[in-house]
Design a protein around this motif. Structure first.
Motif, PDB file in Angstrom:
ATOM      1  N   GLU A  16       0.808  -1.228   0.000  1.00 12.28           N
ATOM      2  CA  GLU A  16       0.000   0.000   0.000  1.00 12.28           C
ATOM      3  C   GLU A  16       0.835   1.269   0.000  1.00 12.28           C
ATOM      4  OE1 GLU A  16      -2.567  -0.424   3.333  1.00 12.28           O
ATOM      5  OE2 GLU A  16      -3.900  -1.884   2.338  1.00 12.28           O
ATOM      6  N   ASN A  17       2.068   1.209   0.506  1.00 13.21           N
ATOM      7  CA  ASN A  17       2.868   2.433   0.628  1.00 13.21           C
ATOM      8  C   ASN A  17       4.119   2.419  -0.243  1.00 13.21           C
ATOM      9  OD1 ASN A  17       1.135   3.615   2.647  1.00 13.21           O
ATOM     10  ND2 ASN A  17       1.998   2.127   4.099  1.00 13.21           N
ATOM     11  N   ILE A  18       4.082   1.686  -1.335  1.00 17.84           N
ATOM     12  CA  ILE A  18       5.220   1.678  -2.257  1.00 17.84           C
ATOM     13  C   ILE A  18       5.248   3.000  -3.013  1.00 17.84           C
ATOM     14  CG2 ILE A  18       6.216   0.598  -4.308  1.00 17.84           C
ATOM     15  CD1 ILE A  18       5.099  -2.049  -3.363  1.00 17.84           C
ATOM     16  N   PRO A  19       6.352   3.730  -2.940  1.00 22.99           N
ATOM     17  CA  PRO A  19       6.415   5.042  -3.600  1.00 22.99           C
ATOM     18  C   PRO A  19       6.150   4.947  -5.104  1.00 22.99           C
ATOM     19  CG  PRO A  19       8.271   4.759  -2.108  1.00 22.99           C
ATOM     20  CD  PRO A  19       7.587   3.419  -2.195  1.00 22.99           C
ATOM     21  N   GLY A  20       5.296   5.835  -5.576  1.00 24.84           N
ATOM     22  CA  GLY A  20       5.018   5.906  -7.009  1.00 24.84           C
ATOM     23  C   GLY A  20       4.061   4.862  -7.537  1.00 24.84           C
ATOM     24  N   LYS A  21       3.521   4.018  -6.654  1.00 26.44           N
ATOM     25  CA  LYS A  21       2.616   2.956  -7.098  1.00 26.44           C
ATOM     26  C   LYS A  21       1.296   3.033  -6.346  1.00 26.44           C
ATOM     27  CE  LYS A  21       5.400   0.862 -10.003  1.00 26.44           C
ATOM     28  NZ  LYS A  21       6.275   2.035 -10.193  1.00 26.44           N
ATOM     29  N   LYS A  22       0.231   2.714  -7.053  1.00 22.42           N
ATOM     30  CA  LYS A  22      -1.096   2.631  -6.461  1.00 22.42           C
ATOM     31  C   LYS A  22      -1.483   1.158  -6.330  1.00 22.42           C
ATOM     32  CE  LYS A  22      -2.930   5.057  -9.741  1.00 22.42           C
ATOM     33  NZ  LYS A  22      -3.925   5.767 -10.588  1.00 22.42           N
ATOM     34  N   THR A  23      -2.327   0.868  -5.345  1.00 24.87           N
ATOM     35  CA  THR A  23      -2.848  -0.484  -5.208  1.00 24.87           C
ATOM     36  C   THR A  23      -4.213  -0.558  -5.882  1.00 24.87           C
ATOM     37  OG1 THR A  23      -1.707  -0.787  -3.107  1.00 24.87           O
ATOM     38  CG2 THR A  23      -3.497  -2.310  -3.597  1.00 24.87           C
ATOM     39  N   GLY A  24      -4.314  -1.440  -6.873  1.00 25.23           N
ATOM     40  CA  GLY A  24      -5.570  -1.588  -7.608  1.00 25.23           C
ATOM     41  C   GLY A  24      -6.432  -2.693  -7.026  1.00 25.23           C
ATOM     42  N   THR A  25      -7.478  -3.025  -7.743  1.00 21.27           N
ATOM     43  CA  THR A  25      -8.378  -4.100  -7.324  1.00 21.27           C
ATOM     44  C   THR A  25      -7.614  -5.405  -7.195  1.00 21.27           C
ATOM     45  OG1 THR A  25     -10.139  -3.031  -8.572  1.00 21.27           O
ATOM     46  CG2 THR A  25     -10.528  -5.286  -7.867  1.00 21.27           C
ATOM     47  N   GLY A  26      -7.840  -6.121  -6.100  1.00 21.09           N
ATOM     48  CA  GLY A  26      -7.201  -7.409  -5.888  1.00 21.09           C
ATOM     49  C   GLY A  26      -8.201  -8.544  -5.986  1.00 21.09           C
ATOM     50  N   ALA A  27      -7.695  -9.762  -5.890  1.00 17.73           N
ATOM     51  CA  ALA A  27      -8.588 -10.915  -6.000  1.00 17.73           C
ATOM     52  C   ALA A  27      -7.998 -12.113  -5.268  1.00 17.73           C
ATOM     53  CB  ALA A  27      -8.816 -11.275  -7.466  1.00 17.73           C
ATOM     54  N   VAL A  28      -8.896 -12.967  -4.794  1.00 14.00           N
ATOM     55  CA  VAL A  28      -8.527 -14.314  -4.376  1.00 14.00           C
ATOM     56  C   VAL A  28      -9.122 -15.250  -5.422  1.00 14.00           C
ATOM     57  CG1 VAL A  28      -8.675 -16.090  -2.604  1.00 14.00           C
ATOM     58  CG2 VAL A  28      -8.597 -13.675  -1.938  1.00 14.00           C
ATOM     59  N   ILE A  29      -8.262 -15.814  -6.260  1.00 16.91           N
ATOM     60  CA  ILE A  29      -8.715 -16.749  -7.295  1.00 16.91           C
ATOM     61  C   ILE A  29      -8.798 -18.131  -6.663  1.00 16.91           C
ATOM     62  CG2 ILE A  29      -8.186 -17.768  -9.533  1.00 16.91           C
ATOM     63  CD1 ILE A  29      -6.688 -15.175 -10.222  1.00 16.91           C
ATOM     64  N   CYS A  30      -9.979 -18.742  -6.769  1.00 15.19           N
ATOM     65  CA  CYS A  30     -10.215 -19.955  -5.974  1.00 15.19           C
ATOM     66  C   CYS A  30     -11.270 -20.832  -6.634  1.00 15.19           C
ATOM     67  CB  CYS A  30     -10.649 -19.551  -4.571  1.00 15.19           C
ATOM     68  SG  CYS A  30     -12.188 -18.594  -4.561  1.00 15.19           S
ATOM     69  N   LEU A  31     -11.758 -21.801  -5.886  1.00 14.25           N
ATOM     70  CA  LEU A  31     -12.752 -22.752  -6.407  1.00 14.25           C
ATOM     71  C   LEU A  31     -14.166 -22.418  -5.947  1.00 14.25           C
ATOM     72  CD1 LEU A  31     -10.636 -26.002  -6.060  1.00 14.25           C
ATOM     73  CD2 LEU A  31     -11.411 -24.948  -8.193  1.00 14.25           C
ATOM     74  N   ALA A  32     -14.424 -21.145  -5.700  1.00 17.51           N
ATOM     75  CA  ALA A  32     -15.795 -20.708  -5.389  1.00 17.51           C
ATOM     76  C   ALA A  32     -16.665 -20.823  -6.640  1.00 17.51           C
ATOM     77  CB  ALA A  32     -15.771 -19.262  -4.891  1.00 17.51           C
ATOM     78  N   ASN A  33     -17.953 -20.866  -6.445  1.00 14.30           N
ATOM     79  CA  ASN A  33     -18.886 -21.000  -7.569  1.00 14.30           C
ATOM     80  C   ASN A  33     -19.226 -19.668  -8.224  1.00 14.30           C
ATOM     81  OD1 ASN A  33     -19.422 -23.850  -7.616  1.00 14.30           O
ATOM     82  ND2 ASN A  33     -20.546 -23.587  -5.701  1.00 14.30           N
ATOM     83  N   GLU A  34     -19.128 -18.573  -7.458  1.00 20.68           N
ATOM     84  CA  GLU A  34     -19.544 -17.290  -8.015  1.00 20.68           C
ATOM     85  C   GLU A  34     -18.665 -16.162  -7.488  1.00 20.68           C
ATOM     86  OE1 GLU A  34     -23.463 -16.199  -6.714  1.00 20.68           O
ATOM     87  OE2 GLU A  34     -23.198 -17.148  -4.750  1.00 20.68           O
ATOM     88  N   ARG A  35     -18.665 -15.058  -8.228  1.00 19.18           N
ATOM     89  CA  ARG A  35     -17.890 -13.892  -7.834  1.00 19.18           C
ATOM     90  C   ARG A  35     -18.601 -13.163  -6.695  1.00 19.18           C
ATOM     91  NH1 ARG A  35     -18.373  -8.492  -9.656  1.00 19.18           N
ATOM     92  NH2 ARG A  35     -19.713  -9.152 -11.378  1.00 19.18           N
ATOM     93  N   LEU A  36     -17.822 -12.837  -5.644  1.00 13.91           N
ATOM     94  CA  LEU A  36     -18.369 -12.127  -4.486  1.00 13.91           C
ATOM     95  C   LEU A  36     -17.334 -11.134  -3.975  1.00 13.91           C
ATOM     96  CD1 LEU A  36     -19.837 -15.179  -2.540  1.00 13.91           C
ATOM     97  CD2 LEU A  36     -21.179 -13.382  -3.682  1.00 13.91           C
ATOM     98  N   PRO A  37     -17.774 -10.032  -3.350  1.00  9.06           N
ATOM     99  CA  PRO A  37     -16.797  -9.119  -2.745  1.00  9.06           C
ATOM    100  C   PRO A  37     -16.269  -9.697  -1.437  1.00  9.06           C
ATOM    101  CG  PRO A  37     -19.029  -8.318  -2.379  1.00  9.06           C
ATOM    102  CD  PRO A  37     -19.159  -9.519  -3.256  1.00  9.06           C
ATOM    103  N   LEU A  38     -14.945  -9.626  -1.249  1.00 13.51           N
ATOM    104  CA  LEU A  38     -14.348 -10.010   0.020  1.00 13.51           C
ATOM    105  C   LEU A  38     -14.124  -8.783   0.892  1.00 13.51           C
ATOM    106  CD1 LEU A  38     -13.202 -12.331   1.748  1.00 13.51           C
ATOM    107  CD2 LEU A  38     -10.992 -11.964   0.638  1.00 13.51           C
ATOM    108  N   THR A  39     -13.664  -7.684   0.249  1.00 12.39           N
ATOM    109  CA  THR A  39     -13.563  -6.373   0.885  1.00 12.39           C
ATOM    110  C   THR A  39     -13.992  -5.346  -0.154  1.00 12.39           C
ATOM    111  OG1 THR A  39     -11.296  -5.872   0.189  1.00 12.39           O
ATOM    112  CG2 THR A  39     -11.552  -7.180   2.207  1.00 12.39           C
ATOM    113  N   ASP A  40     -13.839  -4.071   0.172  1.00 11.85           N
ATOM    114  CA  ASP A  40     -14.217  -3.021  -0.776  1.00 11.85           C
ATOM    115  C   ASP A  40     -13.398  -3.085  -2.061  1.00 11.85           C
ATOM    116  OD1 ASP A  40     -16.042  -2.092   1.013  1.00 11.85           O
ATOM    117  OD2 ASP A  40     -14.794  -0.434   1.760  1.00 11.85           O
ATOM    118  N   ASN A  41     -12.176  -3.643  -1.990  1.00 12.15           N
ATOM    119  CA  ASN A  41     -11.294  -3.594  -3.148  1.00 12.15           C
ATOM    120  C   ASN A  41     -10.705  -4.958  -3.515  1.00 12.15           C
ATOM    121  OD1 ASN A  41     -10.293  -1.813  -5.136  1.00 12.15           O
ATOM    122  ND2 ASN A  41      -8.267  -1.829  -4.192  1.00 12.15           N
TER     123      ASN A  41
END
Length: 409
Positions: free
Chosen positions: A375-400
């Motif tokens: 989150e605090n790397i100079p000059g870089k932004k943190t974009g949308t992340g993901a947990v790629i897994c064996l779930a059946n459907e896409r769901l939010p884990l957190t806001d981002n």
């Protein structure tokens, strides 16, 4: 049955710009088949045939008198004498898309290209079939866990089928295995023949290996460490060779398209980052065969299932970048000396997208605790992340951060 490859538009694009198009990749991933499908009226020559190879080496000028461009030359690295003549013909005739060259040993191939064809050749890397290609979907954008792209994948994507996904991971992604229905015996026979051909042809062309059993043990050890940080000493100890030998053998596995060394993300302001790359075996089916997992059930019940699943996910993401023509995709991993680790980072401009890869069908926030480290790397932004897994459907884990089913990559 030919399965349409997503890299086809990239080949055509480069052929309109460059006199030489070079396609690299492991043996039998479909390089020649794809070129013959796309350019079915162009003469095709393979240097795997000894009589043709010797003719090319002895009389390269006559070789191209008899095989004028446009021409497809398979396994071009077997006759390095041809490269200077290709350069001369490309410069004199200025024909775009005059030469289509393939090679399964990119270490030798790329040296000849840099020496003779610098600026004249467009280079592409091809891996085995992707799940997108196997499913017949046309969507071919490189993967990012951004909501806009995820929605495009959902619209064009693959329906979730746990059994099929596991079966494909176990079978692997060489096109021959998908030309007809294949059973477990067919898969085993294919890999047995494939590996012996690799040893007898590719390896003996590059390395003077006197201890074949040690090399086989080395390859099996590398397969057993897929998804882990590279530890050369561990591999050297397992196969009974010194570190320099193992480094040389690893470079051949990499240039043969069998493994990928994923570099860690480096930040000049943080000296606590781990510097070792992460090793991935690029075909999960070959890894399973090498390690003796004869059925999908043995794979999913085994201790390495998590590493193999991560290897599969990474491979699919890598394919999406290669198939878009990016031979140096912006993919990294993160690990520091406090053992905070992020499986995969995708750099998109100045934005870092963090990704965790889990076999769970019900991920938790604990699994993404390391995301805070970027989150605090100079000059870089943190974009949308993901947990790629064996779930059946896409769901939010957190806001981002999304819980992202594996069929949506």
């Amino acid at each position: 049955m030919y399965i349409k490859r997503h890299i086809e538009p990239v080949v055509k694009r480069l052929a309109n710009r460059k006199p030489v198009v070079v396609l690299t990749g492991a043996r039998q991933v479909g390089k020649s088949t794809m070129l013959k499908q796309v350019y079915n009226k162009i003469r095709y020559i393979t240097l795997n045939r000894p009589i043709i190879r010797q003719s090319a080496k002895d009389n390269p000028s006559l070789f191209f008198e008899a095989n004028k461009p446009p021409v497809i030359v398979d396994e071009i690295q077997k006759a390095a004498e041809l490269f200077d003549y290709i350069k001369d013909i490309a410069d004199e005739e200025k024909i775009k898309g005059g030469f289509f060259l393939t090679g399964s040993q990119s270490l030798t191939l790329m040296k000849n290209i840099s020496d003779s064809l610098a600026g004249r050749a467009g280079v592409i890397k091809l891996l085995g079939l992707s799940m997108r290609e196997i499913s017949g979907i046309s969507f071919r954008e490189p993967f990012l866990p951004s909501i806009d792209l995820i929605k495009k994948i959902e619209k064009n994507g693959i329906n979730f089928n746990y059994t099929k996904i596991i079966s494909n991971i176990h079978k692997g992604f060489f096109p021959e295995l998908y030309e007809t229905e294949s059973n477990l015996y067919d898969v085993s026979d294919f890999y047995s023949s494939y590996f012996q051909t690799y040893i007898e042809k590719d390896i003996k062309d590059v390395l003077n290996i006197k201890d074949e059993l040690a090399f086989i043990k080395f390859v099996k050890t590398a397969a057993s460490l897929t998804g882990e940080m590279l530890n050369i000493s561990t591999i050297a100890e397992a196969c009974g060779k010194d570190v320099k030998t193992v480094q040389r053998w690893l470079s051949v596995l990499e240039s043969s398209g069998l493994i990928y060394l994923l570099e860690p993300y480096h930040n000049n302001f943080n000296k606590r980052l781990i510097k070792a790359p992460k090793l991935y075996f690029l075909d999960t089916g070959l890894a399973c065969w090498l390690l003796g997992w004869n059925t999908p059930e043995q794979l999913t019940n085994g201790a390495m299932w998590g590493h193999i699943f991560e290897t599969f996910v990474f491979g699919e993401i890598l394919k999406s970048y290669y198939n878009d023509g990016l031979v140096k995709p912006p993919l990294y991993y993160y690990r520091d000396k406090d053992k905070n680790e992020i499986d995969l980072l995708i750099l998109n401009g100045e934005t870092l997208h963090p990704i965790e890869i889990k076999t769970s069908s019900d991920p938790t926030k604990v699994m993404i605790s390391a995301f805070r480290c970027i989150e605090n790397i100079p000059g870089k932004k943190t974009g949308t992340g993901a947990v790629i897994c064996l779930a059946n459907e896409r769901l939010p884990l957190t806001d981002n951060v999304w819980i992202l089913p594996v069929h949506l990559i």
